[in-house]
Design an enzyme around this catalytic site. Structure first.
Site, PDB file in Angstrom:
ATOM      1  N   LYS A  55       4.711  -7.239   3.086  1.00 21.15           N
ATOM      2  CA  LYS A  55       4.511  -5.563   2.967  1.00 21.15           C
ATOM      3  C   LYS A  55       4.094  -5.621   4.227  1.00 21.15           C
ATOM      4  CE  LYS A  55       0.879  -3.785   3.171  1.00 21.15           C
ATOM      5  NZ  LYS A  55       0.290  -2.511   4.393  1.00 21.15           N
ATOM      6  N   THR A  91      -7.275  11.125   2.290  1.00 23.13           N
ATOM      7  CA  THR A  91      -7.373  12.341   1.503  1.00 23.13           C
ATOM      8  C   THR A  91      -7.151  12.676  -0.128  1.00 23.13           C
ATOM      9  OG1 THR A  91      -6.591  13.341   3.214  1.00 23.13           O
ATOM     10  CG2 THR A  91      -8.734  13.232   3.150  1.00 23.13           C
ATOM     11  N   GLU A  96       7.383   4.637   6.746  1.00 26.59           N
ATOM     12  CA  GLU A  96       6.420   5.817   6.410  1.00 26.59           C
ATOM     13  C   GLU A  96       8.064   7.124   6.791  1.00 26.59           C
ATOM     14  OE1 GLU A  96       2.119   4.546   6.060  1.00 26.59           O
ATOM     15  OE2 GLU A  96       2.879   5.566   7.419  1.00 26.59           O
ATOM     16  N   THR A 144       2.085  -4.411  11.943  1.00 25.36           N
ATOM     17  CA  THR A 144       1.454  -4.382  10.992  1.00 25.36           C
ATOM     18  C   THR A 144       1.767  -4.375  10.163  1.00 25.36           C
ATOM     19  OG1 THR A 144      -0.912  -2.690  11.372  1.00 25.36           O
ATOM     20  CG2 THR A 144       1.190  -1.801   9.817  1.00 25.36           C
ATOM     21  N   THR A 204       1.182  -1.361  -0.162  1.00 27.28           N
ATOM     22  CA  THR A 204      -0.097   0.089   0.157  1.00 27.28           C
ATOM     23  C   THR A 204       0.715   0.849  -0.082  1.00 27.28           C
ATOM     24  OG1 THR A 204       0.045   0.020   2.331  1.00 27.28           O
ATOM     25  CG2 THR A 204      -1.800  -0.850   0.503  1.00 27.28           C
ATOM     26  N   ASN A 235       0.856  10.382   6.943  1.00 29.93           N
ATOM     27  CA  ASN A 235      -0.470   9.909   7.737  1.00 29.93           C
ATOM     28  C   ASN A 235      -1.406  11.095   7.747  1.00 29.93           C
ATOM     29  OD1 ASN A 235       0.167   6.810   8.304  1.00 29.93           O
ATOM     30  ND2 ASN A 235       1.645   7.480   8.556  1.00 29.93           N
TER      31      ASN A 235
END
Length: 413
Positions: free
Chosen positions: A180, A413, A277, A191, A154, A408
């Site tokens: 992933k 959005t 990230e 996660t 993702t 994040n």
């Protein structure tokens, strides 16, 4: 030296497996989003899943499947929608997904395991999934691991894959894996999704024990941001196609296989931590001198998960005080007078006493890691000793950058 060697092929390196990854229209981006791993024969199956009280439908489904039957032939993973917190309809979608892929493969739905990743609160786009299933089955290939690895990601910047080979008796045995994960990474479980294939024959109970131990020393020892997900799943298949004697009890062969399984999981776990990230480097924390391995890992995980430590590493600031503070709040008793802290080769604290060190050189060490080759020269090593015990443990994380907040903040959005 490790008793195995790295080979190519990912989850299709072990004998008797095929994989595929396609674009089914599940992701708004139009990138690949549906992956399938398939064993040509029934395989022993084991799993470790999220400990969150809010679990995705696929997690509940897999738990029930593995309790009822310790084998499987297929793992189907959709990316784009987590199908978590979607109520009864989300679970019905999961059941329909299992039945659809089972019919397309001409196998029992009881031999199907499922995984999902994406935005929490969104159901799977079932129309896209239904039309994608025949395509992903048609795309199955003995060289399809890379495609599958690409279809499960993702926010990841890179795919994550590995395969190792050892010898049992006079025959090769292989373990491959793909994973992933990039955000919402924290122990129990971190996660992530990870799928492992093996061509050894192992008893169900032993395979589950091996996987649980490997998970504790890998995926349960990484952290990016302190958030545990709703969808975390580690699923491992062992199909016996290496034609080696069955491993049914602990002994030399079982220990060798477990060690290789752990190495596969640790490689994937470190790749996830490094791909955090906005991250610029991998942080590896090694704790020695604790009472036992569990205590050492707990201290290591606390340090690796400290936002202050992570921020200091991103700022290239050799602030060892934050490391000491994190170690002290880990909930593991030790004598402060025994504490030793090193950053790379720089000894900063000895016997609980601060030492003079070259701060500019230590900062340069952090800067060098930030531009180092991916998963080769991009590691920041923090070494902590807390006493004279035999416990040794490791944990992995990454630095905390400005980009983590940006990524994040804009996720949905």
């Amino acid at each position: 030296m490790a008793d195995w060697q790295k080979i190519t092929g990912g989850v299709t390196a072990p004998r008797g497996y095929q994989a595929a990854g396609i674009t089914a229209g599940l992701k708004p981006s139009g990138l690949p989003d549906l992956a399938l791993i398939f064993s040509e024969v029934e395989a022993i199956a084991a799993g470790v899943f999220t400990t969150s009280q809010v679990k995705a439908a696929c997690v509940e489904y897999c738990r029930q499947r593995l309790q009822a039957k310790h084998s499987a032939r297929a793992i189907l993973c959709n990316a784009g929608q987590a199908n978590a917190a979607t109520g009864n309809q989300g679970y019905l979608d999961t059941l329909e997904s299992a039945l659809a892929i089972a019919q397309a493969l001409n196998i029992s739905s009881e031999s199907v395991l499922l995984a999902s990743t994406g935005v929490i609160g969104q159901r799977i786009k079932m129309d896209a999934l239904r039309s994608g299933i025949p395509k992903v089955v048609a795309a199955l290939s003995e060289t399809g691991s890379d495609a599958a690895a690409g279809a499960i990601i993702t926010t990841d910047l890179v795919t994550k894959s590995i395969a190792l080979e050892t010898t049992v008796g006079d025959r090769p045995v292989r373990i491959g894996g793909i994973a992933k994960g990039s955000g919402m990474i924290h122990p129990n479980m971190a996660t992530m999704l990870a799928f492992v294939t093996c061509d050894a024959m192992v008893s169900p109970a032993l395979w589950q024990q091996m996987l649980a131990k490997a998970a504790d020393r890998s995926f349960n020892s990484i952290t990016v941001d302190g958030d545990t997900s709703t969808n975390d799943s580690l699923i491992a298949l062992a199909n016996g196609q290496s034609r080696t004697p069955a491993i049914t009890e602990w002994g030399a062969e079982a220990e060798k296989l477990e060690a290789m399984l752990t190495a596969v999981c640790q490689h994937l776990a470190k790749a996830i931590a490094r791909d955090g990230e906005g991250a610029t480097c991998l942080i590896e924390v090694e704790v020695t001198g604790a009472h036992d391995e569990l205590s050492a890992r707990q201290i290591a995980k606390t340090i690796a998960g400290s936002s202050l430590v992570k921020s200091a590493i991103f700022g290239r600031d050799p602030n060892w005080g934050r490391i000491a503070a994190a170690a002290g709040r880990a909930g593991i008793p030790f004598e402060q007078e025994n504490l030793q802290i090193k950053l790379g080769d720089f000894l900063m604290l000895e016997n609980g006493q601060p030492l003079t060190f070259d701060r500019a050189a230590a900062s340069a060490y952090l800067k060098k890691a930030a531009i180092g080759a991916y998963l080769q020269e991009d590691r920041v090593l923090i070494s902590v000793n807390v006493g004279n015990g035999y416990g040794v443990g490791k944990a992995w994380g990454c630095d905390l950058s400005y980009d983590y907040v940006r990524i994040n903040a804009e996720y949905t959005t």
